[in-house]
Design an enzyme around this catalytic site. Structure first.
Site, PDB file in Angstrom:
ATOM      1  N   ARG A   1       0.850  -1.193   0.000  1.00 44.81           N
ATOM      2  CA  ARG A   1       0.000   0.000   0.000  1.00 44.81           C
ATOM      3  C   ARG A   1       0.887   1.244   0.000  1.00 44.81           C
ATOM      4  NH1 ARG A   1      -1.423   1.608   4.610  1.00 44.81           N
ATOM      5  NH2 ARG A   1      -2.284  -0.348   5.381  1.00 44.81           N
TER       6      ARG A   1
ATOM      7  N   TYR B   1     -16.357  16.788 -15.512  1.00 40.21           N
ATOM      8  CA  TYR B   1     -16.849  15.411 -15.518  1.00 40.21           C
ATOM      9  C   TYR B   1     -17.911  15.228 -14.422  1.00 40.21           C
ATOM     10  CZ  TYR B   1     -16.933  10.389 -14.722  1.00 40.21           C
ATOM     11  OH  TYR B   1     -17.341   9.101 -14.522  1.00 40.21           O
TER      12      TYR B   1
ATOM     13  N   ASP C   1      -7.121  19.255 -13.910  1.00 38.12           N
ATOM     14  CA  ASP C   1      -7.407  17.932 -14.457  1.00 38.12           C
ATOM     15  C   ASP C   1      -6.974  17.953 -15.923  1.00 38.12           C
ATOM     16  OD1 ASP C   1      -8.574  15.707 -15.651  1.00 38.12           O
ATOM     17  OD2 ASP C   1     -10.342  15.734 -14.354  1.00 38.12           O
TER      18      ASP C   1
ATOM     19  N   LYS D   1      -7.727   6.962 -19.247  1.00 45.02           N
ATOM     20  CA  LYS D   1      -7.986   7.510 -20.567  1.00 45.02           C
ATOM     21  C   LYS D   1      -6.714   7.459 -21.434  1.00 45.02           C
ATOM     22  CE  LYS D   1     -12.129   8.209 -18.974  1.00 45.02           C
ATOM     23  NZ  LYS D   1     -12.082   8.067 -17.551  1.00 45.02           N
TER      24      LYS D   1
HETATM   25  O1  P1T Z   1     -13.151   7.208 -14.261  1.00 49.66           O
HETATM   26  P1  P1T Z   1     -11.998   7.642 -13.428  1.00 49.66           P
HETATM   27  O2  P1T Z   1     -10.677   7.021 -13.802  1.00 49.66           O
HETATM   28  O3  P1T Z   1     -12.263   7.569 -11.966  1.00 49.66           O
HETATM   29  O4  P1T Z   1     -11.769   9.218 -13.766  1.00 49.66           O
HETATM   30  C1  P1T Z   1     -12.724  10.207 -13.492  1.00 49.66           C
HETATM   31  C2  P1T Z   1     -12.543  11.348 -14.458  1.00 49.66           C
HETATM   32  C3  P1T Z   1     -11.888  12.486 -14.052  1.00 49.66           C
HETATM   33  N1  P1T Z   1     -11.689  13.532 -14.878  1.00 49.66           N
HETATM   34  C4  P1T Z   1     -12.127  13.501 -16.144  1.00 49.66           C
HETATM   35  C5  P1T Z   1     -11.891  14.681 -17.032  1.00 49.66           C
HETATM   36  C6  P1T Z   1     -12.789  12.382 -16.638  1.00 49.66           C
HETATM   37  O5  P1T Z   1     -13.202  12.394 -17.918  1.00 49.66           O
HETATM   38  C7  P1T Z   1     -13.025  11.273 -15.769  1.00 49.66           C
HETATM   39  C8  P1T Z   1     -13.771  10.067 -16.222  1.00 49.66           C
HETATM   40  N2  P1T Z   1     -14.555  10.292 -17.358  1.00 49.66           N
HETATM   41  C9  P1T Z   1     -15.334   9.379 -17.986  1.00 49.66           C
HETATM   42  C10 P1T Z   1     -15.487   8.113 -17.572  1.00 49.66           C
HETATM   43  C11 P1T Z   1     -16.011   9.890 -19.194  1.00 49.66           C
HETATM   44  O6  P1T Z   1     -16.503   9.087 -20.023  1.00 49.66           O
HETATM   45  O7  P1T Z   1     -16.058  11.110 -19.357  1.00 49.66           O
END
Ligand code: P1T
Length: 383
Positions: A50, A102, A174, A199
């Site tokens: 961890r 998001y 972000d 992503k």
């Molecule tokens: O899904 P996750 O890895 O927890 O990330 C969240 C997140 C944070 N910031 C942005 C700009 C994002 O696009 C996302 C996740 N977005 C999607 C799943 C989507 O389809 O837009």
């Protein structure tokens, strides 16, 4: 040596060293939760996974290198990374956030952290001068997404950083949509860069992961403490996959940008398409900022059809064959999404519509397939 590397070399070598045990060129997957100690407290730098894991550490160093930061931290999802940033705050603190972001981030802020006494102000930040009048002595953090998800607004990171520095506030960006290939917020004055590494960083739609990158040692220590104390880390197998994904980030992004531009221009000329949101258009409201702070415009595009209805959007996304109707973005394959019912459904309809997320809006994550196949697919879906 590291500082002198160009970005396209850093994706492959940044923060990396050959494995000290056997010289393995690719970082091994250290699938272990614990490490042998010779006497209590005496170990080789690793005691429990961890806290540290060699595969995760290699990835964290790669994140730091790509963003021109000093410290990288990897988490089990993008939201886990954002959650760690919010844990820097105390009840009574205030956060100013861009109002177009998001849906899951909005949900985390309003449904979890508001209950812990943190106050959020969601503000349109297309005009960076807008931000200062929302600053109070309780403001501790400004949270910015740029380009924003899904409206593709562009926020001037340098201008916001001037405000945060003046008032001694943290600025977190972000950088999921742009990636460090196109935009490096720490160089523009941000304190924290965050990624949904699910992503573009991972790039193959096979991992859920988050990342934070900072330059400041004190801030890094606070975040490492939270990472270890709260425990939302990612495992070694996923760390390996994202390390592998990063090695082709520059070549993937180059093609995402080329295909993205071709599709944005194709859609704009299509008689059935109403609006296309893409920061590369000269008449995008903040194109000049995008041009100054980004090295390209990426593969994310949103658009609405002239048949301004939910059914109109559903008809298009259902007909697509190469574009898959799915949540997420940033993988090699093209995806189409319907923000109002999918990624941004957790934002109340009236809030959503204020920022332009209408029921007729479609979001595309343009992949790296042959551009002609992608355009033929859109053509048949729109016809
Ligand atoms: O899904 P996750 O890895 O927890 O990330 C969240 C997140 C944070 N910031 C942005 C700009 C994002 O696009 C996302 C996740 N977005 C999607 C799943 C989507 O389809 O837009």
């Amino acid at each position: 040596m590291e500082e002198d590397m160009k970005f396209n070399t850093k994706t492959i070598h940044g923060g990396q060293q050959h494995d000290p045990a056997y010289g393995a060129v690719m970082t091994p997957i250290y699938q272990t939760s614990t490490y042998a100690q010779s006497i209590p407290g005496k170990h080789k730098g690793y005691e429990y996974s961890r806290t540290h894991n060699p595969t995760r550490n290699a990835l964290e160093n790669a994140f730091a290198s790509l963003e021109n930061g000093k410290y990288g931290l990897a988490f089990g999802s993008g939201l886990a990374a954002i959650d760690a940033v919010m844990k820097l705050l105390k009840p009574g603190d205030e956060v100013i956030s861009s109002n177009d972001l998001y849906g899951g981030t909005y949900r985390l802020f309003t449904k979890i952290f508001e209950d812990f006494g943190i106050k959020f102000r969601f503000v349109g930040l297309n005009e960076s001068s807008n931000v200062e009048r929302f600053v109070t002595e309780k403001t501790k953090l400004i949270w910015v997404e740029t380009p924003t998800n899904p409206m593709m607004n562009i926020i001037d990171i340098k201008a916001i950083a001037e405000v945060t520095k003046k008032h001694n506030i943290l600025l977190a960006v972000d950088n999921t949509f742009a990636t460090p290939y196109l935009q490096r917020p720490l160089d523009l004055g941000a304190d924290i860069v965050m990624h949904s590494a699910t992503k573009y960083m991972g790039g193959h739609s096979d991992v859920v992961m988050g990342a934070l990158i900072v330059k400041d040692e004190t801030l890094a220590k606070q975040l490492y403490f939270i990472q270890n104390a709260s425990g939302a880390i990612c495992g070694p197998q996923d760390s390996f996959l994202v390390l592998r994904g990063i090695k082709t980030l520059h070549v993937r992004m180059q093609r995402h940008c080329e295909n993205g531009e071709a599709i944005a221009r194709y859609l704009r000329n299509h008689p059935k398409v109403d609006k296309v949101y893409w920061p590369g258009f000269e008449d995008h409201p903040n194109h000049h900022i995008a041009k100054a702070q980004m090295d390209g415009y990426g593969g994310m595009i949103s658009f609405s059809t002239k048949e301004d209805s939910l059914q109109g959007a559903v008809n298009v996304v259902q007909k697509l064959k190469i574009f898959t109707l799915a949540e997420s973005l940033g993988g090699v394959e093209s995806l189409a999404g319907h923000p109002a019912s999918m990624t941004h459904a957790s934002i109340p309809k009236e809030e959503r519509e204020k920022t332009g997320i209408k029921d007729s809006l479609i979001r595309l994550s343009v992949g790296i397939e042959d551009i002609n196949d992608l355009i033929i697919d859109l053509e048949q879906a729109l016809s």
